[in-house]
Motif scaffolding. Structure first.
Motif, PDB file in Angstrom:
ATOM      1  N   GLY A  17     -36.177   2.625   9.940  1.00 20.89           N
ATOM      2  CA  GLY A  17     -34.877   2.105   9.522  1.00 20.89           C
ATOM      3  C   GLY A  17     -34.204   2.920   8.431  1.00 20.89           C
ATOM      4  N   PRO A  18     -34.932   3.400   7.414  1.00 22.49           N
ATOM      5  CA  PRO A  18     -34.300   4.198   6.348  1.00 22.49           C
ATOM      6  C   PRO A  18     -33.674   5.501   6.815  1.00 22.49           C
ATOM      7  CG  PRO A  18     -36.412   3.316   5.597  1.00 22.49           C
ATOM      8  CD  PRO A  18     -36.318   3.040   7.071  1.00 22.49           C
ATOM      9  N   LEU A  19     -33.938   5.929   8.036  1.00 25.96           N
ATOM     10  CA  LEU A  19     -33.344   7.166   8.551  1.00 25.96           C
ATOM     11  C   LEU A  19     -31.900   6.967   9.011  1.00 25.96           C
ATOM     12  CD1 LEU A  19     -36.306   8.608  10.671  1.00 25.96           C
ATOM     13  CD2 LEU A  19     -35.490   9.418   8.449  1.00 25.96           C
ATOM     14  N   TYR A  20     -31.388   5.735   8.902  1.00 24.26           N
ATOM     15  CA  TYR A  20     -30.025   5.433   9.375  1.00 24.26           C
ATOM     16  C   TYR A  20     -28.977   6.390   8.804  1.00 24.26           C
ATOM     17  CZ  TYR A  20     -25.469   3.176   9.264  1.00 24.26           C
ATOM     18  OH  TYR A  20     -24.136   2.925   9.332  1.00 24.26           O
ATOM     19  N   PRO A  21     -28.927   6.670   7.483  1.00 25.02           N
ATOM     20  CA  PRO A  21     -27.894   7.591   6.968  1.00 25.02           C
ATOM     21  C   PRO A  21     -27.944   8.972   7.614  1.00 25.02           C
ATOM     22  CG  PRO A  21     -28.922   6.387   5.173  1.00 25.02           C
ATOM     23  CD  PRO A  21     -29.751   6.120   6.392  1.00 25.02           C
ATOM     24  N   ALA A  22     -29.158   9.459   7.883  1.00 25.23           N
ATOM     25  CA  ALA A  22     -29.281  10.785   8.500  1.00 25.23           C
ATOM     26  C   ALA A  22     -28.682  10.796   9.899  1.00 25.23           C
ATOM     27  CB  ALA A  22     -30.755  11.196   8.549  1.00 25.23           C
ATOM     28  N   PHE A  23     -28.959   9.747  10.693  1.00 22.47           N
ATOM     29  CA  PHE A  23     -28.398   9.665  12.040  1.00 22.47           C
ATOM     30  C   PHE A  23     -26.874   9.550  11.984  1.00 22.47           C
ATOM     31  CE2 PHE A  23     -32.658   7.701  13.202  1.00 22.47           C
ATOM     32  CZ  PHE A  23     -33.123   8.866  13.790  1.00 22.47           C
ATOM     33  N   ALA A  24     -26.365   8.724  11.056  1.00 18.59           N
ATOM     34  CA  ALA A  24     -24.921   8.492  10.960  1.00 18.59           C
ATOM     35  C   ALA A  24     -24.191   9.778  10.564  1.00 18.59           C
ATOM     36  CB  ALA A  24     -24.639   7.380   9.949  1.00 18.59           C
ATOM     37  N   ILE A  25     -24.758  10.519   9.606  1.00 20.68           N
ATOM     38  CA  ILE A  25     -24.120  11.766   9.157  1.00 20.68           C
ATOM     39  C   ILE A  25     -24.145  12.814  10.269  1.00 20.68           C
ATOM     40  CG2 ILE A  25     -24.356  13.704   7.563  1.00 20.68           C
ATOM     41  CD1 ILE A  25     -25.305  11.681   5.461  1.00 20.68           C
ATOM     42  N   GLU A  26     -25.246  12.883  10.999  1.00 23.03           N
ATOM     43  CA  GLU A  26     -25.325  13.848  12.108  1.00 23.03           C
ATOM     44  C   GLU A  26     -24.267  13.535  13.168  1.00 23.03           C
ATOM     45  OE1 GLU A  26     -28.541  15.578  15.381  1.00 23.03           O
ATOM     46  OE2 GLU A  26     -29.032  13.844  14.139  1.00 23.03           O
ATOM     47  N   SER A  27     -24.078  12.258  13.487  1.00 25.34           N
ATOM     48  CA  SER A  27     -23.063  11.870  14.468  1.00 25.34           C
ATOM     49  C   SER A  27     -21.663  12.206  13.957  1.00 25.34           C
ATOM     50  CB  SER A  27     -23.168  10.369  14.763  1.00 25.34           C
ATOM     51  OG  SER A  27     -24.425  10.044  15.306  1.00 25.34           O
ATOM     52  N   LEU A  28     -21.416  11.948  12.678  1.00 24.87           N
ATOM     53  CA  LEU A  28     -20.101  12.223  12.103  1.00 24.87           C
ATOM     54  C   LEU A  28     -19.785  13.712  12.135  1.00 24.87           C
ATOM     55  CD1 LEU A  28     -17.563  11.270  10.648  1.00 24.87           C
ATOM     56  CD2 LEU A  28     -18.829  11.463   8.480  1.00 24.87           C
ATOM     57  N   THR A  29     -20.745  14.540  11.761  1.00 26.02           N
ATOM     58  CA  THR A  29     -20.495  15.985  11.781  1.00 26.02           C
ATOM     59  C   THR A  29     -20.267  16.488  13.201  1.00 26.02           C
ATOM     60  OG1 THR A  29     -22.893  16.342  11.798  1.00 26.02           O
ATOM     61  CG2 THR A  29     -21.785  16.432   9.664  1.00 26.02           C
ATOM     62  N   SER A  30     -20.950  15.914  14.181  1.00 28.36           N
ATOM     63  CA  SER A  30     -20.732  16.312  15.574  1.00 28.36           C
ATOM     64  C   SER A  30     -19.324  15.963  16.031  1.00 28.36           C
ATOM     65  CB  SER A  30     -21.762  15.635  16.481  1.00 28.36           C
ATOM     66  OG  SER A  30     -23.076  16.044  16.157  1.00 28.36           O
ATOM     67  N   ILE A  31     -18.851  14.779  15.632  1.00 24.91           N
ATOM     68  CA  ILE A  31     -17.481  14.365  15.985  1.00 24.91           C
ATOM     69  C   ILE A  31     -16.466  15.296  15.331  1.00 24.91           C
ATOM     70  CG2 ILE A  31     -15.747  12.563  15.643  1.00 24.91           C
ATOM     71  CD1 ILE A  31     -17.625  11.881  17.845  1.00 24.91           C
ATOM     72  N   LEU A  32     -16.653  15.599  14.054  1.00 24.79           N
ATOM     73  CA  LEU A  32     -15.720  16.487  13.346  1.00 24.79           C
ATOM     74  C   LEU A  32     -15.718  17.881  13.962  1.00 24.79           C
ATOM     75  CD1 LEU A  32     -16.404  15.445   9.639  1.00 24.79           C
ATOM     76  CD2 LEU A  32     -14.465  14.801  11.088  1.00 24.79           C
ATOM     77  N   LEU A 117     -23.750   2.139  13.559  1.00 26.76           N
ATOM     78  CA  LEU A 117     -24.104   0.814  13.055  1.00 26.76           C
ATOM     79  C   LEU A 117     -25.559   0.464  13.359  1.00 26.76           C
ATOM     80  CD1 LEU A 117     -20.957  -1.427  13.682  1.00 26.76           C
ATOM     81  CD2 LEU A 117     -21.896  -0.666  11.514  1.00 26.76           C
ATOM     82  N   HIS A 118     -26.405   1.467  13.463  1.00 22.43           N
ATOM     83  CA  HIS A 118     -27.836   1.221  13.682  1.00 22.43           C
ATOM     84  C   HIS A 118     -28.544   0.996  12.334  1.00 22.43           C
ATOM     85  CE1 HIS A 118     -27.308   2.193  17.845  1.00 22.43           C
ATOM     86  NE2 HIS A 118     -28.603   2.147  18.082  1.00 22.43           N
ATOM     87  N   ILE A 119     -28.066   0.022  11.598  1.00 22.23           N
ATOM     88  CA  ILE A 119     -28.664  -0.305  10.306  1.00 22.23           C
ATOM     89  C   ILE A 119     -30.047  -0.908  10.547  1.00 22.23           C
ATOM     90  CG2 ILE A 119     -28.363  -1.627   8.172  1.00 22.23           C
ATOM     91  CD1 ILE A 119     -25.347  -1.621   8.784  1.00 22.23           C
TER      92      ILE A 119
END
Length: 355
Positions: A17-32, A117-119
């Motif tokens: 569960g604590p890896l959520y920020p890493a997954f979210a940031i990776e997705s955001l950078t891919s979108i950008l 939102l995979h908190i």
């Protein structure tokens, strides 16, 4: 490393569960990254012929969506009047609600890939999708028999708000770690089967609130609507009552309980099924069955009403205008304009007249 290898899928599901920020940031950078290269492709395509290509593209998208969204919104604003409208109008607005339900579920499914939102490794978009779509399904059941439902407006607003609230509580409960009961009290209960020994955790309270709310829908609200339907003549062909109404009810009665049952055994619930990989697969299958069958019978309801109570020949009323999607797809329909004969392909003109 040895500690991680000793964990089963259910335990890893929580531990990661604590890896959520890493997954979210990776997705955001891919979108950008994708947006940046789309911008470059747009600049290459228009060269210097368009002064503001990005704003022009956004205005084009706005104008393309304005007609269907404007039509949908104008129809939705008539919901308070459905208790005074004929069945054909009520089926129409329910069909549009069903459209919103399917689009919302599709959007939730696609955006889930981003894992934004995979908190705590719990798919929040799935729960928000349930909260939105299930509320619309309950609203449709009320609107279809609106003239016969006491306190119609209050009933619609209340069932939408409470259905949404209960499912959001279910999401919050799923985010809580641990069991529904304190471990020591559960072990004592297993030994003595004395319910007084059970101590409910915060997770248990939230899940219990969700369960009570959904049971209220299943065993109070829906039987109440069914009773009204039969009292008003739904047991026989009726021009102002939908023929497939009880089948819509049955799709909810028989498919909704499967969701909490699967949650209990899955990695998000009690972890009785330790294989976390099957978690999303099970929910996806249940979604297809539940909402797919509901949509199928919603379409059957409209088709049956049109067939049974069609307007008599010679009716001078205004013909129904094809919607935005039909008008745009007709030009490409293989059964319509596009013909292939003797190796020649007749392509329809894409030119449009400017008003």
């Amino acid at each position: 490393m040895a500690e991680i290898q000793g964990l089963n899928d259910f335990q890893l599901f929580r531990a990661c569960g604590p890896l959520y920020p890493a997954f979210a940031i990776e997705s955001l950078t891919s979108i950008l990254l994708g947006v940046f290269f789309c911008y470059l492709a747009l600049r290459i395509t228009v060269r210097t012929d368009v002064n503001a290509p990005v704003m022009s593209m956004l205005r084009w998208m706005r104008d393309s969506l304005r007609e269907p969204l404007g039509y949908w919104w104008q129809e939705m604003k008539t919901w308070p009047e459905m208790n005074k409208r004929p069945l054909a109008d009520r089926i129409k607005i329910c069909r549009l609600l069903n459209l919103a339900m399917c689009i919302a579920q599709a959007a939730a499914a696609f955006f889930t890939v981003l894992r934004w939102l995979h908190i705590q490794n719990v798919n929040g978009l799935r729960y928000l999708g349930y909260a939105f779509t299930c509320a619309l399904m309950q609203a449709e059941l009320v609107v279809l028999i609106a003239p016969y439902v006491p306190c119609y407006k209050f009933n619609v607003v209340a069932v939408v708000i409470f259905t949404h609230l209960w499912l959001v509580l279910g999401w919050i409960g799923s985010l809580q770690a641990g069991f529904l009961f304190e471990d020591a009290s559960w072990e004592s209960f297993v030994e003595n089967y004395d319910f007084n020994l059970l101590i409910v955790t915060n997770k248990g309270l939230l899940i219990a609130a969700t369960a009570v709310g959904l049971c209220g829908l299943m065993f109070v609200q829906m039987p109440f609507l069914s009773l009204i339907y039969f009292i008003k003549g739904g047991y026989k062909a009726h021009p102002d009552l939908p023929y497939y109404y009880m089948r819509l009810m049955m799709t909810v009665w028989f498919t909704w309980p499967a969701f909490p049952a699967w949650w209990l055994v899955s990695a998000e619930g009690l972890g009785l099924l330790a294989d976390a990989k099957s978690n999303s697969v099970g929910f996806a299958i249940l979604n297809c069955i539940s909402k797919g069958s509901f949509t199928y019978y919603m379409l059957k309801t409209g088709a049956d009403h049109k067939k049974r109570w069609a307007k008599p020949q010679g009716d001078a009323s205004k013909p129904v205008e094809a919607n935005w999607m039909v008008r745009n797809l007709k030009s490409y329909d293989s059964q319509g304009v596009l013909n292939v004969k003797a190796g020649h392909c007749k392509v329809p003109s894409l030119e449009r007249s400017v008003a």
